[in-house]
Every structure is written in structure tokens, then in C-alpha cells.
Design an enzyme around this catalytic site. Structure first.
Site, PDB file in Angstrom:
ATOM      1  N   CYS A   2     -28.078 -41.472  62.260  1.00  0.00           N
ATOM      2  CA  CYS A   2     -26.976 -40.468  61.946  1.00  0.00           C
ATOM      3  C   CYS A   2     -26.488 -39.951  62.536  1.00  0.00           C
ATOM      4  O   CYS A   2     -26.599 -38.526  62.300  1.00  0.00           O
ATOM      5  CB  CYS A   2     -27.730 -39.406  60.374  1.00  0.00           C
ATOM      6  N   SER A  11     -24.582 -44.845  48.852  1.00  0.00           N
ATOM      7  CA  SER A  11     -25.384 -42.839  49.456  1.00  0.00           C
ATOM      8  C   SER A  11     -24.980 -42.106  47.606  1.00  0.00           C
ATOM      9  O   SER A  11     -24.044 -41.604  47.415  1.00  0.00           O
ATOM     10  CB  SER A  11     -25.070 -42.694  49.952  1.00  0.00           C
ATOM     11  N   LEU A  12     -26.390 -41.988  46.958  1.00  0.00           N
ATOM     12  CA  LEU A  12     -26.096 -41.356  45.864  1.00  0.00           C
ATOM     13  C   LEU A  12     -26.282 -39.554  45.702  1.00  0.00           C
ATOM     14  O   LEU A  12     -26.024 -39.028  45.804  1.00  0.00           O
ATOM     15  CB  LEU A  12     -27.440 -42.109  44.843  1.00  0.00           C
ATOM     16  N   GLU A  42     -20.836 -42.087  67.905  1.00  0.00           N
ATOM     17  CA  GLU A  42     -22.128 -43.020  68.866  1.00  0.00           C
ATOM     18  C   GLU A  42     -21.627 -43.805  67.979  1.00  0.00           C
ATOM     19  O   GLU A  42     -20.790 -44.213  66.644  1.00  0.00           O
ATOM     20  CB  GLU A  42     -22.546 -41.801  67.663  1.00  0.00           C
ATOM     21  N   CYS A  89     -23.386 -50.691  64.334  1.00  0.00           N
ATOM     22  CA  CYS A  89     -23.145 -49.961  62.857  1.00  0.00           C
ATOM     23  C   CYS A  89     -21.953 -48.616  63.622  1.00  0.00           C
ATOM     24  O   CYS A  89     -22.525 -48.571  65.075  1.00  0.00           O
ATOM     25  CB  CYS A  89     -24.148 -48.790  63.540  1.00  0.00           C
ATOM     26  N   CYS A  98     -27.754 -34.666  56.368  1.00  0.00           N
ATOM     27  CA  CYS A  98     -26.488 -35.850  57.686  1.00  0.00           C
ATOM     28  C   CYS A  98     -26.471 -34.512  59.124  1.00  0.00           C
ATOM     29  O   CYS A  98     -26.419 -33.500  58.756  1.00  0.00           O
ATOM     30  CB  CYS A  98     -25.537 -36.098  57.033  1.00  0.00           C
ATOM     31  N   ASN A 125     -34.371 -39.510  58.177  1.00  0.00           N
ATOM     32  CA  ASN A 125     -35.500 -39.447  59.174  1.00  0.00           C
ATOM     33  C   ASN A 125     -34.804 -37.910  60.002  1.00  0.00           C
ATOM     34  O   ASN A 125     -33.552 -37.468  59.515  1.00  0.00           O
ATOM     35  CB  ASN A 125     -33.528 -40.269  60.013  1.00  0.00           C
ATOM     36  N   CYS A 170     -23.005 -33.349  53.597  1.00  0.00           N
ATOM     37  CA  CYS A 170     -24.830 -33.332  52.911  1.00  0.00           C
ATOM     38  C   CYS A 170     -25.224 -33.045  53.677  1.00  0.00           C
ATOM     39  O   CYS A 170     -25.452 -33.309  55.140  1.00  0.00           O
ATOM     40  CB  CYS A 170     -24.619 -34.797  53.294  1.00  0.00           C
ATOM     41  N   GLY A 183     -19.358 -39.924  60.424  1.00  0.00           N
ATOM     42  CA  GLY A 183     -18.008 -39.774  59.228  1.00  0.00           C
ATOM     43  C   GLY A 183     -18.387 -41.089  58.331  1.00  0.00           C
ATOM     44  O   GLY A 183     -18.757 -41.121  58.127  1.00  0.00           O
ATOM     45  N   GLU A 184     -17.450 -40.145  57.299  1.00  0.00           N
ATOM     46  CA  GLU A 184     -17.480 -41.331  55.288  1.00  0.00           C
ATOM     47  C   GLU A 184     -16.143 -41.925  55.782  1.00  0.00           C
ATOM     48  O   GLU A 184     -14.801 -41.638  55.793  1.00  0.00           O
ATOM     49  CB  GLU A 184     -17.342 -39.186  54.599  1.00  0.00           C
ATOM     50  N   CYS A 222     -17.393 -35.146  59.986  1.00  0.00           N
ATOM     51  CA  CYS A 222     -17.382 -35.409  58.659  1.00  0.00           C
ATOM     52  C   CYS A 222     -17.064 -33.710  57.796  1.00  0.00           C
ATOM     53  O   CYS A 222     -17.860 -33.014  58.013  1.00  0.00           O
ATOM     54  CB  CYS A 222     -19.069 -35.915  58.584  1.00  0.00           C
TER      55      CYS A 222
END
Ligand code: SAH
Length: 351
Positions: free
Chosen positions: A341, A222-223, A92, A105, A119, A298, A116, A167-168, A112
Site C-alpha cells: 500500500c 473496500s468497505l 510501485e 499488483c 492507507c 498493515n 482513506c 491510487g483509485e 490518491c
């Protein structure tokens, strides 16, 4: 087996290639122009490249690796794209119209490996890395879309690019450096560093590689937690790196790039919206060159997690603001078209 994508080569590799295939050296510049300025997707479009050179190139490389599968436009103007890759996988990309420019984006992986909990992309695990050309070709398609259907009032303004799709990025070190290089190169996309933002869940090895590469682009971290325990719970894989180390690497990167690192904080009701977390987050963010983006979750349709109520979001923000932390609440665009996402790909996969 598919051929490699021509767009995966950095502009500096085109010269030797053209010479090897018997073309004049100056053809490399023309070729870079077709790839990165004129957004070519078919060999026939390369009008000033002699037929024999075109054929020789086509014998070795593919010019197009992505085929548009779906295009959805949200009521807020967000445009969401689903592309199929040559192996049938899908990724995407999104165009987010801002006040006077478009933000692209981009995705860096199919799926991924970071797992997380909040996500959608994480749900199916990692399928594969994207090639540099597959990352860059997202830009090609998005620019062609904007050329065909401009956002009113944007004019010729350059786009911004954020690696906030699937993805990361720091887990795809095979392709990210080349993609960034071509984006910034004068004979590539010639983007300003200011217009590029790498977003990461913060695996320590990835952050150290980025520091060594020193691309100068912006960084968003992103924490997911204000303690190691909190972070590991929501972000199991990047959470293996101690929070103190992540913050230190983020601060070092900010000093290197000359731009503050953004801490992205996803607000999830009952999990990441507590006042004491806001106070600890303020302390972490105040310890270095950081600002904070607050992102109400979201919600995914198959999940119990929910965003906090607006008043809880504002109370959380207020604690940061009172502590002197520069912060913004980021509402995801395109909720009506599942633009956030990895949700579009996921909806197709789950039918
Ligand atoms: N892996 C990278 C880039 C993709 S995620 C990263 O972690 O940054 C991009 C951003 O979307 C991150 O800030 C992430 O925390 C956020 N995000 C992921 N899932 C979300 C969701 N369901 N709701 C809101 N933000 C989400």
C-alpha cells in the site's frame, strides 16, 4: 514535454497509425506483438520493423515511460518495484508469487484523492493519474523480471493482475478503460477476464461508470464501515456514496460479470474489529453475490492504528463463517520490504 507512450494506444489504433506513417498494414500486428508479447522497451528491439517506420514512430511516441529505481525481494518471495516516471514521480508495483502463478499488483495513480485513513498512498493526496501506457508498462517490467528470474515451479503460467497498488482505479477514468481493453484484447495482452481484478474504494460515480463499461473482470470493493457514519470516518471521499448504494452497485456488477464481488474489509484494532460490525458486515455480504476478504491492517510507521490481535481476527472471522459468509483472511505479503500500500514510495519521500 514528453511524447505520448505508444503503449497508451489500444491495439486497434496501431493500424491507422502505421498506415499514416507510410508502413504496410500488417506492421500493426507486429508492433502489437513487440509491445504486448515481447515486452519491448527500446526501439532497437523491434527487429522486424523497418528502420524508417521505427524512426517515424520514435519521432512521435516514447516506448518506455518507467525506469526501475528499486527492486526488493521479501523473504516470502514477494518482489516490490519502485519505478520513476518521465516527470520524476514514482510508482510501485508488486509481484506476489502464489502457489502456481504470479499476481501482479498494479498502480493507477501517483498518490490518491480518496483520503482513506489507513492507507499510506492517501497521505500525500493525488499527484496525477497514470496514462494507460504507464499502467500497462508495469506489466511489461514485471514480466521481464519474471523471465529473467522465474519463480520456481510456475512454468509458463499466465499471471493475474490486481489493481491494488497505488491510487483509485475508478478515479482514473481517463486511462482505466484503455488499460483494461489492451489487457483483455486478443492482439493486446490477451488476458482472461478471470485473471483481472479491479479493486476500488467504491466512489459511486466510478462504480456506475464501471457498470456501463461492463468489462467482465472481477471487482473488489473496500468497505471500511458497516454504516454510513463508520465508512465516512475511515474513507471520507468514497464514503460520500451511501453504503446501501455501494452494496447495490457491487451486487449489480457481480450479476453482470457473473462473478461474485469481493468485499475487502481492513481490520483495525478498536475501529473495524468489533463483533457487532462483523454481524452487520455478515448481513451486508449475505444480501447479495458477495464474498469477504479480511485484511489485518498493515500498520504504517507514522500511525497509531494497529492490526487486531490474531484471536480478535479469528473471532471476527468466526462470526462471518457462522453466518454462512464465504470469507478468507488475507495476510499482506512482503511486510519486511514495506510491500503494502504505497509504503515504499512513502519511505523514500519522507527519507
Ligand atoms: N484504491 C483501491 C486500490 C488500492 S488499495 C482500493 O481501495 O481498493 C488496495 C487494498 O488495500 C484495498 O482493499 C484497501 O482497503 C487495502 N489497504 C489499504 N491500506 C491498507 C493497509 N494499511 N493495510 C491493509 N490493507 C490496506
Amino acid at each position: 514535454m514528453a511524447k505520448p507512450l505508444l503503449r497508451s494506444l489500444v491495439p486497434g489504433e496501431l493500424g491507422p497509425l502505421v498506415t499514416e506513417l507510410g508502413g504496410e498494414a500488417y506492421r500493426a500486428r507486429q508492433l502489437a506483438g513487440w509491445l504486448h508479447e515481447h515486452d519491448a522497451l527500446a526501439w532497437d528491439e523491434l527487429r522486424n520493423i523497418p528502420r524508417p517506420l521505427r524512426d517515424a514512430l520514435a519521432g512521435r511516441y516514447d516506448l518506455q515511460g518507467l525506469a526501475p529505481l528499486e527492486r526488493q525481494v521479501s523473504t516470502d518471495g514477494t518482489r516490490k518495484f519502485l519505478f520513476s516516471l518521465r516527470d520524476g514521480q514514482t510508482v510501485e508495483s508488486v509481484i506476489i508469487p502464489m502457489e502456481n502463478h504470479a499476481t501482479f499488483c498494479l498502480s493507477t495513480q501517483v498518490g490518491c484523492a480518496m483520503a482513506c485513513r489507513f492507507c499510506a498512498t492517501a497521505r500525500g493526496g493525488l499527484v496525477r493519474n497514470l496514462e494507460a501506457g504507464e499502467i500497462l508498462e508495469q506489466i511489461t517490467h514485471l514480466r521481464r523480471d519474471l523471465a529473467a528470474d522465474p519463480v520456481p515451479g510456475h512454468g509458463e503460467r499466465q499471471f493475474n493482475a490486481v489493481f491494488m497498488g497505488m491510487g483509485e482505479p475508478l478515479d482514473n477514468w481517463a486511462a482505466l478503460p484503455a488499460a483494461l481493453h489492451t489487457m483483455l484484447a486478443e492482439d493486446g495482452l490477451a488476458m482472461s477476464k478471470r485473471r483481472v481484478q479491479v479493486s476500488t474504494s467504491g466512489p459511486g460515480d466510478g462504480l456506475r461508470r464501471l457498470l456501463a463499461l461492463a468489462p467482465g473482470v472481477g471487482l473488489t470493493l473496500s468497505l471500511g464501515g458497516t454504516t454510513d457514519e463508520e465508512r465516512r470516518k475511515l474513507m471520507p471521499v468514497p464514503g460520500r456514496t451511501p453504503l446501501a448504494e455501494v452494496i447495490d452497485l457491487g451486487a449489480r456488477y457481480a450479476r453482470q460479470s457473473g462473478r461474485r464481488t469481493t468485499i475487502a474489509w481492513v481490520l483495525i484494532a478498536g475501529q473495524t474489529d468489533q463483533a457487532e460490525q462483523a454481524r452487520r458486515l455478515a448481513k451486508l455480504a449475505g444480501s447479495g453475490p458477495f464474498k469477504v476478504n479480511l485484511i489485518p491492517l498493515n500498520a504504517l510507521d507514522d500511525d497509531a492504528q494497529e492490526p487486531p490481535t490474531p484471536s480478535t481476527v479469528l473471532a471476527f472471522q468466526d462470526i462471518l463463517t457462522r453466518a454462512g459468509i464465504d470469507n478468507t483472511i488475507r495476510l499482506s505479503g512482503g511486510r519486511d520490504i514495506a510491500a503494502a500500500c504505497g509504503q515504499l514510495r512513502r519511505r523514500r519521500l519522507t527519507g
